[in-house]
Every structure is written in C-alpha cells, then in structure tokens.
Design an enzyme around this catalytic site. Structure first.
Site, mmCIF file in Angstrom:
data_model
loop_
_atom_site.group_PDB
_atom_site.id
_atom_site.type_symbol
_atom_site.label_atom_id
_atom_site.label_comp_id
_atom_site.label_asym_id
_atom_site.label_seq_id
_atom_site.Cartn_x
_atom_site.Cartn_y
_atom_site.Cartn_z
ATOM 1 N N TRP A 8 0.778 -1.258 0.329
ATOM 2 C CA TRP A 8 -0.288 -0.071 -0.307
ATOM 3 C C TRP A 8 0.555 1.505 0.381
ATOM 4 O O TRP A 8 0.750 2.171 -0.223
ATOM 5 C CB TRP A 8 -1.270 -0.155 1.016
ATOM 6 C CG TRP A 8 -0.020 -0.091 2.212
ATOM 7 C CD1 TRP A 8 -0.369 -1.341 2.901
ATOM 8 C CD2 TRP A 8 0.066 0.636 3.033
ATOM 9 N NE1 TRP A 8 0.306 -1.336 4.218
ATOM 10 C CE2 TRP A 8 1.241 0.133 4.343
ATOM 11 C CE3 TRP A 8 0.805 2.102 3.271
ATOM 12 C CZ2 TRP A 8 1.732 0.650 5.298
ATOM 13 C CZ3 TRP A 8 1.586 2.303 4.187
ATOM 14 C CH2 TRP A 8 1.944 1.842 5.264
ATOM 15 N N ASN A 9 1.809 0.961 0.523
ATOM 16 C CA ASN A 9 2.921 2.674 0.334
ATOM 17 C C ASN A 9 3.221 3.114 -0.948
ATOM 18 O O ASN A 9 3.423 3.946 -0.870
ATOM 19 C CB ASN A 9 4.077 1.882 1.233
ATOM 20 C CG ASN A 9 4.893 1.600 1.025
ATOM 21 O OD1 ASN A 9 4.797 0.543 -0.126
ATOM 22 N ND2 ASN A 9 6.187 1.325 1.628
ATOM 23 N N LYS B 46 -2.184 -8.755 -7.426
ATOM 24 C CA LYS B 46 -3.065 -8.278 -6.405
ATOM 25 C C LYS B 46 -2.694 -7.613 -5.623
ATOM 26 O O LYS B 46 -1.713 -7.399 -4.813
ATOM 27 C CB LYS B 46 -3.221 -9.603 -5.204
ATOM 28 C CG LYS B 46 -4.066 -9.367 -4.197
ATOM 29 C CD LYS B 46 -3.932 -10.516 -2.971
ATOM 30 C CE LYS B 46 -3.226 -9.803 -1.951
ATOM 31 N NZ LYS B 46 -3.300 -8.722 -1.408
ATOM 32 N N PRO B 47 -3.339 -5.885 -6.004
ATOM 33 C CA PRO B 47 -2.958 -4.513 -5.297
ATOM 34 C C PRO B 47 -2.998 -4.784 -3.611
ATOM 35 O O PRO B 47 -3.948 -5.671 -3.125
ATOM 36 C CB PRO B 47 -3.997 -3.685 -5.262
ATOM 37 C CG PRO B 47 -5.089 -4.557 -6.646
ATOM 38 C CD PRO B 47 -4.466 -5.826 -6.698
ATOM 39 N N ALA B 48 -2.646 -4.149 -2.715
ATOM 40 C CA ALA B 48 -2.925 -4.410 -1.409
ATOM 41 C C ALA B 48 -4.190 -4.148 -1.503
ATOM 42 O O ALA B 48 -5.380 -2.973 -1.845
ATOM 43 C CB ALA B 48 -2.061 -3.320 -0.722
ATOM 44 N N GLY C 114 6.570 -6.786 0.911
ATOM 45 C CA GLY C 114 6.376 -6.571 1.545
ATOM 46 C C GLY C 114 6.187 -6.929 2.661
ATOM 47 O O GLY C 114 7.685 -6.835 2.786
ATOM 48 N N SER C 115 6.203 -7.729 4.071
ATOM 49 C CA SER C 115 6.703 -7.275 5.189
ATOM 50 C C SER C 115 8.158 -9.018 5.029
ATOM 51 O O SER C 115 7.564 -10.311 4.615
ATOM 52 C CB SER C 115 6.015 -7.814 6.781
ATOM 53 O OG SER C 115 5.285 -9.170 6.375
ATOM 54 N N GLU D 299 10.915 -8.537 -1.636
ATOM 55 C CA GLU D 299 11.498 -7.269 -1.670
ATOM 56 C C GLU D 299 10.882 -7.093 -0.462
ATOM 57 O O GLU D 299 9.336 -6.492 0.053
ATOM 58 C CB GLU D 299 10.855 -5.854 -3.008
ATOM 59 C CG GLU D 299 11.848 -4.603 -2.275
ATOM 60 C CD GLU D 299 11.309 -4.239 -1.574
ATOM 61 O OE1 GLU D 299 11.888 -3.878 -0.116
ATOM 62 O OE2 GLU D 299 10.359 -2.985 -2.529
ATOM 63 N N LEU D 300 11.503 -7.114 1.016
ATOM 64 C CA LEU D 300 11.349 -6.994 2.095
ATOM 65 C C LEU D 300 11.391 -6.269 3.385
ATOM 66 O O LEU D 300 12.084 -5.077 2.937
ATOM 67 C CB LEU D 300 11.618 -8.534 2.888
ATOM 68 C CG LEU D 300 10.807 -10.320 1.881
ATOM 69 C CD1 LEU D 300 11.576 -10.909 2.429
ATOM 70 C CD2 LEU D 300 9.707 -9.733 1.829
ATOM 71 N N CYS E 192 10.088 1.273 2.884
ATOM 72 C CA CYS E 192 11.413 0.373 3.714
ATOM 73 C C CYS E 192 12.607 0.558 3.948
ATOM 74 O O CYS E 192 13.419 -0.472 3.604
ATOM 75 C CB CYS E 192 10.702 -1.179 2.772
ATOM 76 S SG CYS E 192 9.550 -1.198 2.274
ATOM 77 N N GLU F 296 11.347 -1.700 12.310
ATOM 78 C CA GLU F 296 11.059 -0.905 11.723
ATOM 79 C C GLU F 296 10.167 -0.328 11.807
ATOM 80 O O GLU F 296 9.082 -0.874 12.094
ATOM 81 C CB GLU F 296 10.757 -1.796 10.449
ATOM 82 C CG GLU F 296 10.626 -0.820 8.660
ATOM 83 C CD GLU F 296 10.600 -1.679 7.909
ATOM 84 O OE1 GLU F 296 9.663 -2.713 7.809
ATOM 85 O OE2 GLU F 296 10.784 -1.434 6.740
HETATM 86 C C1 SIN Z 1 8.891 0.755 -0.764
HETATM 87 O O1 SIN Z 1 9.833 0.940 0.304
HETATM 88 O O2 SIN Z 1 9.340 -0.882 -0.920
HETATM 89 C C2 SIN Z 1 9.703 1.331 -2.209
HETATM 90 C C3 SIN Z 1 10.538 2.187 -2.341
HETATM 91 C C4 SIN Z 1 11.145 3.514 -3.381
HETATM 92 O O3 SIN Z 1 11.095 2.779 -3.756
HETATM 93 O O4 SIN Z 1 11.812 4.167 -3.101
#
Ligand code: SIN
Length: 494
Positions: free
Chosen positions: A165-166, A189-191, A243-244, A265-266, A299, A398
C-alpha cells in the site's frame, strides 16, 4: 484553506468517475458472489469506494486467462511489447494529476509526492520497454567441431505480483514492467488498502492495447484463498512480493511444493550515518527526505540515524529545525509535507516505539505525539528523539512512521558494527567527504542499496533489493528483467 466541500468535490470527481472492478481476461467484472469490500481514505476515514472481493474462483479464472494469453504475448516481437509499455507510460504522465489525486485519497501521501510517484512509476515502464529490446542470448564456443551451443532467455510464464500500500503505483510497475517486457503474463493483487490506483493503471494498460488476459487484476480483502490458489496451481511459475519479512517467509515456505520462482522485497532497518567530516546541511536534507518521505512509510527509510559525537549536537539542532518546518495534514492540501499513517495499528506501533525509547532514556526534541487534526487519529507529528540507543525498539524494529531516533557514535568500527547488527539489509546511507572512507564503509555495509551523500537513491535504472532477511532478487536496473526470464541451453549438432 481548502474546506470539506472542496474535498467532497475532489472525491466525487476522482472516485465517482471510476468503475472499480476486477480485470480478468480483458473483462471488467464483479466477483462471482457479488461480495465487495470498502476502500477508506486514511486522512478522513471516509469510504471512497467498494471493490469486488475476489476469491478462489476469480483467482482460477485469472490464472486460466493469463495462461491462455501466454503463447501469443511471449511470442510477440519485443518491440511490440515495448511499444505498449511506452504507451502506458505516456498515458500515465498525461493523466498524472488524476492518478496522483486518486493515490492521495486512498493512501494519504501528499499530492506532490503522489505526482512524483506517478512519474517514478512510469519510468519503470519506459526503462523496461528498453530492456525488452535487449533480451540477448549467447553463442558459446563448443568443445567439438560438429556442435554449436546457444543460450536463450525466455519468459518464465505466468507471474503473480503482490504489491504493497505504500507505493500503490510504483511497486506495481516495478514488477509489471519487467514481467511484461520479458513476455510473461501477469496477475496482480494490490494491497487491500490501495486497490484503486492499480485498477486505474489497469485501465491504461487496456487503453494502450494490451491483449486480453495478459494483465489480470484481482482485489481481495482476504489474501488466503488467493494465495492458496496460486500456490496450488502449476501454471503459475513466478511470484513477486513486496511487503513484510514475516509474510515473505510464509511465501518461501509455500512456494516449496511447486518450486515456484520468487522475488521478495521485504522489510528494512536502514542505518543513516553522519560522519564528522560530512557536509552537514546536505546530511540534514538527506536525512529529512529519507526519514519523512511518505510519513516514514517506506522500506528504505532511515530508521536509525547515527551521528558522530563531535557533531551530534550541531546536527541535532539543524535537523530539528528542518523537521519543524514539515506540516502534517490531509495530503490534498498544498502546504502539507506529511500525510496520515495508513491505519491505527501503524499509529500504535509508532506509540510503542516512542514509549519504549522514553522509558530507556531517550528525549523528545520535537513531536512525540499525535497531531490533533480534523479527520482520523492517524496523523502523527514528525518526531525527533535524541539520546537514542541502538538497542531500543525504535532502532531494532522498522518503525514505519515519522520518528527519527538520533544515536551518537564515536568511531567507524563501532558504527559499522551497530549498522550491521540487524537481520535486515535493504538500504543504508552515510554522509562523508572522505573518499577513502566512502569505499571502506560502502564495502563493509551489509546492505543491497547504499546512498553515499544521497538520501534518495531509488531510480528505475538501478537495482533495488536487499540482502539477509530483506529479500531475494532485484527489481529495476538491467538485472530486473532476469527475475522474469528462464535460461535455456541449446546444444546443436550440425
Ligand atoms: C519501498 O518502500 O518498498 C519502495 C521505496 C522506493 O522505491 O524508494
């Protein structure tokens, strides 16, 4: 200042214009059961729209569609696939204001950041359109005269993308760009918090002439029926997830039975190190952008700010002054820099981290509490904590919120040890003017992305991803497309 009536008008113009349905095999459809779920504006709590709640039958239909579309799409000459990706990128930039407003409504980030994200998201499509045209193979010298050895790179097959979602647009195109460029077909599948941006992007792909079935979009409130279906189906060959770490580990375990390829990508726990020889104003600007972009909900955001003791007070003062300038509020308002947190659990985590830090001796330099604003209770004041320690919760986990703990350190070895003392390894940052130190420190940091005198390193043409428990694989860059390609060796007798 914009009033409630203006907000209502923006919602009506942006959301009212949409038709929020699933995309399966080129058809925009409801779920078979007619079930839907609401999408809320995190700034106001207002329900923006209801989207179909897809389950097992819709997931199976999407897999069938993606599998049926695969032979023709993967056989299409690369420049044909590239042309469609470029068209979508152009449409995104043409409709940037609409897409950005939609994103701010469902995600909360300030409109200027949302506009930036649309440009960033479009850049993945343009970049991977170019990469589609460079899927080169190899001819390798054979060991005997009557043989030839060829190495081909071909699409993995049906690929599933599970996006967070971010960054509702950029994380989708960072996966879809390379997948479609490689010749894979896709199920996204989006958040559940931010499905509208994905649906709006899906419309642009169809408008650009993407053949039916190549892209399917499923909105699901409960991810379990969706994930069970994709893991059980041998036609799905690839899963990409952002995600997490906790969910990433589940996906690794689940993918074992079908030996599916994974890109993950966690989570992160980025150290941001300011050495005493740094350009201080540049380090302050870098720390502010890295920490407070998207209200600290990235992230890669600075989670622990290490400052060498000789400049600690000076940095803390300058940094606090800058952070004081950040306005919190509804992201639609022009003067806002920090929007709401995504939901109440996000706020509770921020509160937990701050109270643990205070109980262990940290001090509040700025913020430290909720911002009392009209709307939801998820607005949090940008917070600066001094006298923070590396073993506090705020530095071990985090935070995913607008909280900056400042930790003093004495020397390079000590800070490198502290920076690497985490299970995560996504992004790290450091500021210095010493060239030898640049290489020494960069080489010893156990991270996939290093910003040297740079608080915002993410770009489409560079590889993005982590080491240790921050993930597997890389997105973006010239290597990003490899995640969606298989290597096939041809031994040819002549
Ligand atoms: C993310 O927070 O997963 C992506 C951040 C970014 O692409 O800079």
């Amino acid at each position: 200042m914009q009033g409630v009536a203006d907000f209502d008008q923006i919602v009506a113009q942006t959301i009212g214009a949409g038709d929020w349905r699933l995309l399966i095999n080129g058809d925009w459809c409801e779920s078979a059961s007619g079930a839907t779920f609401p999408v809320e504006n995190p700034a106001t709590g207002q329900i923006l729209a209801h989207v179909p709640d897809a389950g097992t039958s819709e997931t199976t239909a999407a897999i069938e569609a993606a599998y049926a579309a695969l032979p023709a799409w993967s056989a299409m000459p690369a420049n044909g696939r590239a042309e469609i990706l470029r068209k979508v990128a152009a449409l995104m930039l043409e409709r940037r204001d609409y897409l950005a407003t939609l994103m701010t409504l469902e995600q909360g980030k300030p409109l200027s950041e949302a506009r930036g994200e649309i440009t960033y998201a479009a850049s993945f499509l343009t970049w991977f359109a170019g990469e589609a045209e460079r899927i080169y193979g190899q001819i390798v010298p054979a060991s005997v005269a009557n043989k030839r050895i060829l190495v081909l790179r071909q699409a993995v097959g049906v690929a599933v993308m599970i996006t967070p979602w971010n960054f509702p647009a950029a994380m989708l195109t960072r996966k879809l760009g390379p997948a479609l460029a490689a010749g894979c077909t896709a199920i996204c599948k989006p958040a559940e918090q931010t499905p509208l941006s994905a649906i709006a992007l899906g419309k642009l792909f169809m408008e650009a002439g993407l053949p039916d079935g190549v892209l399917n979009i499923l909105t699901c409130q409960d991810p379990v029926p969706f994930s069970e279906t994709i893991f059980a189906d041998d036609r799905v060959r690839k899963i990409s997830f952002t995600g997490s770490t906790e969910v990433g580990k589940l996906l690794i375990a689940k993918s074992a039975a079908g030996v599916k390829r994974l890109s993950l990508e966690l989570g992160g726990n980025a150290p941001f190190i300011v050495f005493e020889d740094a350009d201080l104003p540049a380090a302050v600007r870098g720390a502010v952008i890295s920490k407070f972009r998207n209200a600290g909900q990235t992230c890669v955001c600075a989670n622990r700010i290490f400052v060498q003791r000789a400049i600690y007070e000076q940095f803390a003062d300058l940094f606090t002054q800058e952070v004081r300038q950040l306005n919190v509020g509804n992201g639609l308002l022009p003067h806002v820099h920090v929007g709401p947190l995504i939901d109440l659990p996000a706020r509770q985590k921020v509160e937990r981290h701050i109270s643990d830090a205070l109980a262990q001796g940290a001090q509040i330099r700025l913020g430290g509490s909720a911002a009392e604003l009209v709307g939801t209770s998820t607005f949090w004041q940008p917070t600066v904590l001094s006298s923070a320690k590396a073993d506090m919760l705020v530095a071990r986990e985090e935070t995913f919120g607008p909280v900056a703990p400042l930790i003093a350190f004495d020397d390079e070895d000590e800070v490198l040890h502290a920076a690497n003392a985490t299970q995560y390894g996504l992004a790290a940052y450091f500021f210095t003017r010493d060239l030898s130190r640049v290489f020494r420190v960069a080489e010893r940091l156990e991270y996939g992305i290093i910003g040297v005198n740079d608080g915002l390193p993410s770009v489409a043409q560079a590889p993005f991803g982590g080491v240790k428990q921050s993930g597997l694989g890389r997105e973006g860059g010239s290597v990003g497309i490899d995640e969606y390609l298989e290597i096939k060796y041809l031994s040819l007798g002549i």
